[in-house]
Design a protein around this motif. Structure first.
Motif, PDB file in Angstrom:
ATOM      1  N   GLN A 102      -0.083  -2.947   5.643  1.00 39.32           N
ATOM      2  CA  GLN A 102      -0.113  -3.623   4.344  1.00 39.32           C
ATOM      3  C   GLN A 102      -1.374  -3.274   3.566  1.00 39.32           C
ATOM      4  OE1 GLN A 102       0.444  -7.798   5.217  1.00 39.32           O
ATOM      5  NE2 GLN A 102       2.682  -7.618   5.283  1.00 39.32           N
ATOM      6  N   ALA A 103      -2.494  -3.207   4.251  1.00 40.46           N
ATOM      7  CA  ALA A 103      -3.752  -2.884   3.574  1.00 40.46           C
ATOM      8  C   ALA A 103      -3.697  -1.473   2.982  1.00 40.46           C
ATOM      9  CB  ALA A 103      -4.924  -3.011   4.544  1.00 40.46           C
ATOM     10  N   MET A 104      -3.165  -0.513   3.759  1.00 37.50           N
ATOM     11  CA  MET A 104      -3.064   0.854   3.249  1.00 37.50           C
ATOM     12  C   MET A 104      -2.070   0.944   2.100  1.00 37.50           C
ATOM     13  SD  MET A 104      -3.500   3.581   6.370  1.00 37.50           S
ATOM     14  CE  MET A 104      -2.683   2.770   7.735  1.00 37.50           C
ATOM     15  N   ALA A 105      -0.936   0.247   2.244  1.00 38.10           N
ATOM     16  CA  ALA A 105       0.074   0.275   1.185  1.00 38.10           C
ATOM     17  C   ALA A 105      -0.485  -0.313  -0.105  1.00 38.10           C
ATOM     18  CB  ALA A 105       1.317  -0.497   1.625  1.00 38.10           C
ATOM     19  N   LYS A 106      -1.205  -1.416  -0.008  1.00 36.92           N
ATOM     20  CA  LYS A 106      -1.770  -2.040  -1.205  1.00 36.92           C
ATOM     21  C   LYS A 106      -2.806  -1.111  -1.853  1.00 36.92           C
ATOM     22  CE  LYS A 106      -3.743  -6.348  -3.006  1.00 36.92           C
ATOM     23  NZ  LYS A 106      -4.641  -5.693  -3.963  1.00 36.92           N
ATOM     24  N   THR A 107      -3.608  -0.454  -1.035  1.00 38.49           N
ATOM     25  CA  THR A 107      -4.611   0.471  -1.566  1.00 38.49           C
ATOM     26  C   THR A 107      -3.965   1.557  -2.403  1.00 38.49           C
ATOM     27  OG1 THR A 107      -6.154   0.088   0.266  1.00 38.49           O
ATOM     28  CG2 THR A 107      -6.383   2.159  -0.939  1.00 38.49           C
ATOM     29  N   VAL A 108      -2.881   2.154  -1.890  1.00 38.61           N
ATOM     30  CA  VAL A 108      -2.283   3.289  -2.596  1.00 38.61           C
ATOM     31  C   VAL A 108      -1.474   2.830  -3.810  1.00 38.61           C
ATOM     32  CG1 VAL A 108      -0.211   3.475  -1.143  1.00 38.61           C
ATOM     33  CG2 VAL A 108      -1.105   5.499  -2.283  1.00 38.61           C
TER      34      VAL A 108
END
Length: 385
Positions: free
Chosen positions: A240-246
């Motif tokens: 989720q953290a990576m998805a939100k970042t991108v």
């Protein structure tokens, strides 16, 4: 004519078809576009336009003619430079012209994720001929995965385990390239435990995640998907953290299909599509709001819930096995007897491995749902003439 929004849909396959249905339920007027007539989404839209999305002049002409509130890409192969021009002139491109440009090509989105945003990815290099493929494979090591930087639904992807397989993999990737970029990505083969799609919705109220979707691929194309897939809280938080970042970097509103490999507690970014994802077909039975409903809400600036839940469910594809100008179907009643649902995409022609429909099933757990969906898909027969 009264409507809540006018949408120009670029690409009219089965995912576009479901999006049109969701948008129409919210009062939208939809113009469905594709390179061939009678495409699935055209059959349920208000109007249609037939032209190649890579024809920049035709794309501009259609946009200026219809003056849509939203331009919604559903495929990768689009003349994105024209989308950028249209956005500068005041048109709203979903989720943004930059997102369409970056994600149209695997190299651009991979470089953004790995180099600019610092996400965890596999080792990779690019190649535009066989010699460069061989050099890239030296960097990544064997086995490696070779695929076009632009393709559709995983076409052209293969895993190379021995040096003598490199030429065939290059030829296969080259034959399945979309658009006009003769380039492949060669990436390290990730010995993952499983892979997921994390449907991520960026909307006016923030970012909402759907429960992770597991999926299985063959020939680089999805064969079945299931939701939710077992995953530790720590691994979900990393994804989720990576998805939100991108998606925050890409900007705009809409649903993104973000793919990850998972190995133990390690989560590795793979790819991203700024639109509903084929593995998300399972949400037609798993979620109260499907991925298409969520995309339509986000695009049109309507509320999206903070939390999305899913009941155990699965999808299994129904594939054609030959070329034909006419396709009929049988076995639907038998397929649905056990409680499964069948969606026929009504594509006007078939070719080997073309996705023609999907079986959907729920169960007490995802294993039960997967078995039911696979069984239902097997009972549907295609007849050619």
């Amino acid at each position: 004519m009264s409507h809540t929004a006018k949408i120009l849909l670029l690409g009219s396959g089965e995912l576009g078809r479901e999006f049109v249905i969701s948008a129409k339920r919210l009062g939208a007027y939809v113009i469905a576009c594709d390179a061939y007539d009678a495409a699935p989404a055209m059959q349920v839209a208000d109007a249609r336009e037939v032209f190649s999305m890579l024809d920049g002049e035709a794309l501009r002409r259609v946009a200026e003619q219809h003056q849509p509130d939203y331009i919604v890409p559903e495929i990768e192969a689009i003349r994105t430079s024209v989308l950028a021009e249209l956005e500068e002139e005041g048109f709203t491109v979903v989720p943004s012209a930059r997102a369409a440009q970056l994600t149209m090509n695997r190299d651009a989105i991979r470089d953004l994720a790995a180099n600019d945003l610092g996400l965890v990815t596999s080792k990779y290099r690019y190649a535009k001929n066989l010699e460069e493929v061989k050099a890239a494979a030296q960097h990544t090591g064997l086995p490696c995965v070779i695929k076009p930087v632009m393709s559709s639904s995983g076409k052209g992807q293969s895993t190379v385990r021995r040096e003598e397989e490199q030429e065939a993999a290059w030829d296969y990737a080259h034959a399945n390239m979309r658009g006009d970029r003769q380039r492949v990505i060669v990436e390290q083969f990730v010995d993952f435990d499983y892979e997921i799609t994390l449907l991520t919705v960026r909307h006016k109220g923030g970012v909402t995640f759907c429960p992770p979707i597991g999926h299985r691929q063959e020939r680089g194309d999805y064969q079945e998907s299931w939701q939710p897939t077992p995953m530790s809280d720590d691994a979900i938080a990393k994804a989720q953290a990576m998805a939100k970042t991108v998606v925050d970097d890409l900007g705009g509103y809409g649903l993104f299909g973000v793919e990850f490999f998972v190995k133990g507690e390690e989560v590795i970014f793979s790819e991203l599509s700024p639109r509903p994802h084929d593995t998300g077909m399972v949400t037609l039975v798993s979620q109260n709001l499907t991925e298409f409903d969520l995309h339509a809400r986000a695009v049109m600036g309507l509320p999206v819930p903070d939390t999305i839940r899913a009941r155990p469910a699965a999808s299994a594809v129904i594939l054609a096995d030959q070329d034909s100008e006419t396709v009929t179907y049988s076995g639907l009643a038998e397929a649905m007897e056990g409680g499964a649902d069948i969606r026929i995409f009504s594509k006007p022609t078939s070719r080997p491995y073309r996705r023609m429909g999907v079986a959907l099933a729920t169960g007490s757990d995802t294993d039960t749902a997967r078995a039911a969906a696979r069984d239902a898909a097997r009972k549907v027969s295609l007849h050619y003439s």
